[in-house]
Design a protein around this motif. Structure first.
Motif, PDB file in Angstrom:
ATOM      1  N   MET A 234       3.548   2.303  10.305  1.00 11.80           N
ATOM      2  CA  MET A 234       4.730   3.063  10.671  1.00 11.80           C
ATOM      3  C   MET A 234       4.474   3.864  11.938  1.00 11.80           C
ATOM      4  O   MET A 234       3.361   4.292  12.179  1.00 11.80           O
ATOM      5  CB  MET A 234       5.124   4.019   9.542  1.00 11.80           C
ATOM      6  CG  MET A 234       5.606   3.328   8.287  1.00 11.80           C
ATOM      7  SD  MET A 234       6.179   4.551   7.105  1.00 11.80           S
ATOM      8  CE  MET A 234       6.788   3.458   5.820  1.00 11.80           C
ATOM      9  N   THR A 235       5.517   4.071  12.703  1.00 16.15           N
ATOM     10  CA  THR A 235       5.400   4.863  13.922  1.00 16.15           C
ATOM     11  C   THR A 235       5.925   6.257  13.674  1.00 16.15           C
ATOM     12  O   THR A 235       6.727   6.500  12.772  1.00 16.15           O
ATOM     13  CB  THR A 235       6.199   4.214  15.061  1.00 16.15           C
ATOM     14  OG1 THR A 235       7.569   4.095  14.667  1.00 16.15           O
ATOM     15  CG2 THR A 235       5.639   2.828  15.368  1.00 16.15           C
ATOM     16  N   ALA A 236       5.470   7.196  14.479  1.00 18.05           N
ATOM     17  CA  ALA A 236       5.925   8.574  14.338  1.00 18.05           C
ATOM     18  C   ALA A 236       7.397   8.670  14.704  1.00 18.05           C
ATOM     19  O   ALA A 236       7.889   7.916  15.543  1.00 18.05           O
ATOM     20  CB  ALA A 236       5.091   9.485  15.240  1.00 18.05           C
ATOM     21  N   PRO A 237       8.140   9.602  14.064  1.00 19.16           N
ATOM     22  CA  PRO A 237       9.555   9.754  14.398  1.00 19.16           C
ATOM     23  C   PRO A 237       9.711  10.228  15.828  1.00 19.16           C
ATOM     24  O   PRO A 237       8.855  10.955  16.351  1.00 19.16           O
ATOM     25  CB  PRO A 237      10.032  10.822  13.403  1.00 19.16           C
ATOM     26  CG  PRO A 237       8.802  11.570  13.020  1.00 19.16           C
ATOM     27  CD  PRO A 237       7.689  10.555  13.066  1.00 19.16           C
ATOM     28  N   PRO A 238      10.771   9.818  16.511  1.00 23.92           N
ATOM     29  CA  PRO A 238      10.963  10.247  17.892  1.00 23.92           C
ATOM     30  C   PRO A 238      11.155  11.743  17.987  1.00 23.92           C
ATOM     31  O   PRO A 238      11.703  12.372  17.084  1.00 23.92           O
ATOM     32  CB  PRO A 238      12.243   9.501  18.309  1.00 23.92           C
ATOM     33  CG  PRO A 238      12.942   9.189  17.027  1.00 23.92           C
ATOM     34  CD  PRO A 238      11.872   8.978  16.020  1.00 23.92           C
ATOM     35  N   ALA A 239      10.676  12.318  19.083  1.00 21.83           N
ATOM     36  CA  ALA A 239      10.824  13.754  19.281  1.00 21.83           C
ATOM     37  C   ALA A 239      12.298  14.112  19.476  1.00 21.83           C
ATOM     38  O   ALA A 239      13.047  13.379  20.117  1.00 21.83           O
ATOM     39  CB  ALA A 239      10.015  14.195  20.505  1.00 21.83           C
ATOM     40  N   ARG A 240      12.703  15.201  18.904  1.00 19.94           N
ATOM     41  CA  ARG A 240      14.070  15.668  19.055  1.00 19.94           C
ATOM     42  C   ARG A 240      14.199  16.463  20.354  1.00 19.94           C
ATOM     43  O   ARG A 240      13.300  17.245  20.698  1.00 19.94           O
ATOM     44  CB  ARG A 240      14.459  16.555  17.860  1.00 19.94           C
ATOM     45  CG  ARG A 240      14.360  15.818  16.516  1.00 19.94           C
ATOM     46  CD  ARG A 240      15.481  14.818  16.355  1.00 19.94           C
ATOM     47  NE  ARG A 240      15.363  14.106  15.076  1.00 19.94           N
ATOM     48  CZ  ARG A 240      16.227  13.190  14.677  1.00 19.94           C
ATOM     49  NH1 ARG A 240      17.242  12.854  15.442  1.00 19.94           N
ATOM     50  NH2 ARG A 240      16.068  12.594  13.512  1.00 19.94           N
ATOM     51  N   PRO A 241      15.315  16.339  21.067  1.00 20.89           N
ATOM     52  CA  PRO A 241      15.449  17.036  22.343  1.00 20.89           C
ATOM     53  C   PRO A 241      15.503  18.550  22.180  1.00 20.89           C
ATOM     54  O   PRO A 241      15.134  19.269  23.079  1.00 20.89           O
ATOM     55  CB  PRO A 241      16.767  16.480  22.902  1.00 20.89           C
ATOM     56  CG  PRO A 241      17.505  15.953  21.715  1.00 20.89           C
ATOM     57  CD  PRO A 241      16.455  15.468  20.768  1.00 20.89           C
ATOM     58  N   ASP A 242      15.977  19.032  21.034  1.00 26.27           N
ATOM     59  CA  ASP A 242      16.087  20.472  20.826  1.00 26.27           C
ATOM     60  C   ASP A 242      15.619  20.782  19.418  1.00 26.27           C
ATOM     61  O   ASP A 242      16.408  20.830  18.476  1.00 26.27           O
ATOM     62  CB  ASP A 242      17.543  20.915  21.032  1.00 26.27           C
ATOM     63  CG  ASP A 242      17.683  22.437  21.021  1.00 26.27           C
ATOM     64  OD1 ASP A 242      16.724  23.109  20.598  1.00 26.27           O
ATOM     65  OD2 ASP A 242      18.751  22.937  21.421  1.00 26.27           O
ATOM     66  N   GLU A 243      14.307  20.989  19.246  1.00 28.52           N
ATOM     67  CA  GLU A 243      13.740  21.192  17.916  1.00 28.52           C
ATOM     68  C   GLU A 243      14.295  22.437  17.221  1.00 28.52           C
ATOM     69  O   GLU A 243      14.606  22.387  16.028  1.00 28.52           O
ATOM     70  CB  GLU A 243      12.213  21.260  18.004  1.00 28.52           C
ATOM     71  CG  GLU A 243      11.554  19.944  18.400  1.00 28.52           C
ATOM     72  CD  GLU A 243      11.682  18.879  17.324  1.00 28.52           C
ATOM     73  OE1 GLU A 243      12.088  19.213  16.197  1.00 28.52           O
ATOM     74  OE2 GLU A 243      11.366  17.711  17.599  1.00 28.52           O
ATOM     75  N   PRO A 244      14.439  23.593  17.916  1.00 28.48           N
ATOM     76  CA  PRO A 244      15.010  24.758  17.231  1.00 28.48           C
ATOM     77  C   PRO A 244      16.429  24.499  16.720  1.00 28.48           C
ATOM     78  O   PRO A 244      16.775  24.897  15.607  1.00 28.48           O
ATOM     79  CB  PRO A 244      14.991  25.852  18.310  1.00 28.48           C
ATOM     80  CG  PRO A 244      13.898  25.440  19.239  1.00 28.48           C
ATOM     81  CD  PRO A 244      13.953  23.939  19.273  1.00 28.48           C
ATOM     82  N   ALA A 245      17.241  23.804  17.514  1.00 28.66           N
ATOM     83  CA  ALA A 245      18.603  23.503  17.074  1.00 28.66           C
ATOM     84  C   ALA A 245      18.577  22.554  15.886  1.00 28.66           C
ATOM     85  O   ALA A 245      19.384  22.681  14.948  1.00 28.66           O
ATOM     86  CB  ALA A 245      19.410  22.900  18.225  1.00 28.66           C
ATOM     87  N   ARG A 246      17.645  21.600  15.910  1.00 31.16           N
ATOM     88  CA  ARG A 246      17.518  20.664  14.797  1.00 31.16           C
ATOM     89  C   ARG A 246      17.123  21.402  13.527  1.00 31.16           C
ATOM     90  O   ARG A 246      17.665  21.159  12.441  1.00 31.16           O
ATOM     91  CB  ARG A 246      16.462  19.615  15.139  1.00 31.16           C
ATOM     92  CG  ARG A 246      16.325  18.493  14.129  1.00 31.16           C
ATOM     93  CD  ARG A 246      17.528  17.603  14.153  1.00 31.16           C
ATOM     94  NE  ARG A 246      17.369  16.448  13.275  1.00 31.16           N
ATOM     95  CZ  ARG A 246      18.289  15.496  13.144  1.00 31.16           C
ATOM     96  NH1 ARG A 246      19.415  15.561  13.825  1.00 31.16           N
ATOM     97  NH2 ARG A 246      18.096  14.479  12.331  1.00 31.16           N
ATOM     98  N   ALA A 247      16.173  22.313  13.636  1.00 30.09           N
ATOM     99  CA  ALA A 247      15.738  23.097  12.480  1.00 30.09           C
ATOM    100  C   ALA A 247      16.884  23.935  11.927  1.00 30.09           C
ATOM    101  O   ALA A 247      17.057  24.053  10.707  1.00 30.09           O
ATOM    102  CB  ALA A 247      14.562  23.987  12.861  1.00 30.09           C
ATOM    103  N   ARG A 248      17.688  24.509  12.833  1.00 28.49           N
ATOM    104  CA  ARG A 248      18.842  25.310  12.379  1.00 28.49           C
ATOM    105  C   ARG A 248      19.852  24.440  11.649  1.00 28.49           C
ATOM    106  O   ARG A 248      20.442  24.854  10.641  1.00 28.49           O
ATOM    107  CB  ARG A 248      19.502  26.012  13.571  1.00 28.49           C
ATOM    108  CG  ARG A 248      18.693  27.173  14.134  1.00 28.49           C
ATOM    109  CD  ARG A 248      19.529  28.016  15.080  1.00 28.49           C
ATOM    110  NE  ARG A 248      19.990  27.261  16.238  1.00 28.49           N
ATOM    111  CZ  ARG A 248      19.316  27.150  17.370  1.00 28.49           C
ATOM    112  NH1 ARG A 248      18.125  27.737  17.495  1.00 28.49           N
ATOM    113  NH2 ARG A 248      19.796  26.467  18.397  1.00 28.49           N
ATOM    114  N   ALA A 249      20.056  23.221  12.137  1.00 31.12           N
ATOM    115  CA  ALA A 249      21.010  22.316  11.489  1.00 31.12           C
ATOM    116  C   ALA A 249      20.544  21.953  10.083  1.00 31.12           C
ATOM    117  O   ALA A 249      21.340  21.934   9.136  1.00 31.12           O
ATOM    118  CB  ALA A 249      21.184  21.056  12.335  1.00 31.12           C
TER     119      ALA A 249
END
Length: 266
Positions: A1-16
């Protein structure tokens, strides 16, 4: 398995993700349907298996604390297919596996997961595969150790806090497994559980040290676990206090004779 792609805005992703979990807990507290909205929301934002596991495990724990029967409620909804590979069904499988694990229902979980073909189980994400190992480990079947080793050879699995908690839980339940305490110490020392200190992992570590006869180290570790536990979680606090009582009782029984601590052979 490959690592998940990096999110462009990690803080916003965490908030979501936090927002989705908060909304689900609110529905749980209101005795409303929460499983379908949560699963749909995770599918809508394209949640990775890691994100789904994180949200579903925390939400299923909250549901259990307030008396909701997650597995039973899932049974009343459209059942997921016998394939584990469809992302839109992933949250339902995560919730189902987690709910059965929290209730220590190893046999029921083993039956549910191994009712699918071996190919389906092997193609599942690491969180689901961790539950296949948990179901076997929790019954003290040595075959679970082979499943554990194979799972943790996958860097994605070994790097997931949620996956490690699942297999650590299985080792803790599997009291008759060979070299069980040493296995627990090894898994609990892995990065996602060791940094920062995780109170549940510390509790499992303390139990393993107690089984090895290393009572003073066990007492220090369970005290670290109590210090690391956030305020307000009465259920986990009671588990920690129960383990501390077992350790201090063992210490009291050795008070009148020299305490020989067994070396840690990992």
């Amino acid at each position: 398995m490959t690592a998940p792609p990096a999110r462009p805005d990690e803080p916003a992703r965490a908030r979501a993700l936090t927002s989705l979990g908060t909304a689900a807990r609110s529905r749980i507290d209101a005795a409303a349907d929460w499983i379908t909205p949560l699963a749909d929301d995770l599918d809508r934002i394209g949640a990775t298996w890691q994100e789904s596991a994180q949200v579903c495990s925390a939400t299923a724990w909250h549901a259990r604390r307030v008396g909701r029967d997650t597995a039973g409620e899932l049974a009343e909804i459209e059942a997921p297919p016998r394939s584990f590979t469809e992302p839109r069904w992933r949250p339902r499988w995560h919730l189902y596996c987690t709910a059965l694990r929290f209730d220590f229902r190893c046999r029921a979980l083993d039956t549910a997961l191994h009712g699918a073909s071996p190919l389906d189980v092997e193609s599942a994400d690491p969180y689901i595969r961790a539950h296949t190992a948990f179901a076997v480990l929790g019954q003290s079947k040595p075959a679970g150790l082979t499943m554990l080793d194979r799972l943790l050879a996958d860097p994605e699995a070994a790097g997931s806090r949620e996956v490690l908690h699942v297999v650590l839980h299985g080792l803790w339940l599997g009291h008759l497994l060979p070299h069980r305490p040493q296995r627990i110490l090894r898994v609990a020392s892995l990065g996602p559980l060791a940094r920062p200190a995780d109170p549940i992992a510390l509790m499992r570590t303390a139990a393993a040290l107690r089984q090895l006869g290393r009572y003073r180290a066990a007492l220090a570790t369970i005290d670290d676990a109590i210090d690391a536990l956030p305020a307000g979680d009465a259920t986990v606090h009671a588990d920690l206090v129960r383990e501390r009582t077992l350790i201090t009782t063992a210490l009291d029984l050795t008070r009148d004779r020299p305490l020989v601590e067994e070396p840690d052979t990992q």
